[in-house]
Design a protein around this motif. Structure first.
Motif, PDB file in Angstrom:
ATOM      1  N   ASN A 131       0.858  -1.192   0.000  1.00  0.00           N
ATOM      2  CA  ASN A 131       0.000   0.000   0.000  1.00  0.00           C
ATOM      3  C   ASN A 131       0.892   1.239   0.000  1.00  0.00           C
ATOM      4  N   PRO A 132       1.526   1.535  -1.131  1.00  0.00           N
ATOM      5  CA  PRO A 132       2.544   2.593  -1.172  1.00  0.00           C
ATOM      6  C   PRO A 132       2.038   3.995  -0.837  1.00  0.00           C
ATOM      7  N   MET A 133       0.723   4.183  -0.762  1.00  0.00           N
ATOM      8  CA  MET A 133       0.212   5.493  -0.363  1.00  0.00           C
ATOM      9  C   MET A 133       0.574   5.836   1.077  1.00  0.00           C
ATOM     10  N   TYR A 134       1.091   4.862   1.825  1.00  0.00           N
ATOM     11  CA  TYR A 134       1.529   5.103   3.202  1.00  0.00           C
ATOM     12  C   TYR A 134       3.050   5.275   3.306  1.00  0.00           C
ATOM     13  N   ALA A 135       3.777   5.136   2.227  1.00  0.00           N
ATOM     14  CA  ALA A 135       5.242   5.198   2.255  1.00  0.00           C
ATOM     15  C   ALA A 135       5.759   6.550   2.741  1.00  0.00           C
ATOM     16  N   ASP A 136       5.003   7.609   2.516  1.00  0.00           N
ATOM     17  CA  ASP A 136       5.445   8.933   2.951  1.00  0.00           C
ATOM     18  C   ASP A 136       5.474   9.067   4.474  1.00  0.00           C
TER      19      ASP A 136
END
Length: 153
Positions: A131-136
């Protein structure tokens, strides 16, 4: 050779902050089950549950019928960062999406507070990779563990 559609349960690289001075960690069977859920499990749990940030115990708790059935333990690091330590789910609630949803809601709460995270838990790392939208949310100076990019055969 591993099947690219199956989760890779190889070693994770740990930094000294994660408490693994040998820089390697081995996954337990419980962790493997939860990683499998994160990668291939249901998108949403089959039932509703509450998530409570218990600041006294430093655990995001998954609550069903007034019983804690899952937890995401953390340490507070300064005013703006949480160190995510470990996810656990009571065995009879595994493979139902509760672990995945617990991580999602905890990370949403971290975002709402304007904080970042250091990842010590391989299950949380796998969730963020899926879920790369949480990588930040991963703290740039203190990211925590990472997937090992080299494997010995």
């Amino acid at each position: 050779m591993t099947n690219p559609t199956e989760p890779d349960h190889s070693a994770f690289e740990h930094n000294e902050e994660a408490g693994h001075p040998d820089a390697k960690g081995t996954l337990s069977q419980d962790q493997v089950v939860l990683i499998d859920e994160v990668v291939a499990g249901p998108d949403a749990p089959a039932f509703d549950f509450a998530v409570v940030d218990n600041k006294e115990t430093s655990v995001y708790e998954g609550i069903v019928d007034d019983h804690e059935v899952a937890g995401l333990a953390y340490n507070v690091a300064g005013d703006s960062r949480l160190v995510l330590l470990a996810v656990s789910v009571v065995p009879e609630f595994r493979k139902q999406g509760i672990g995945t949803e617990l991580i999602r809601r905890a990370l949403d709460d971290v975002r709402a507070q304007g904080k970042t995270v250091t990842i010590v838990c391989p299950i949380v790392l796998t969730f963020i990779e899926s879920n790369p939208m949480y990588a930040d949310l991963i703290d740039v100076k203190h990211p925590g563990i990472s997937k090992s990019r080299t494997r010995s055969s």
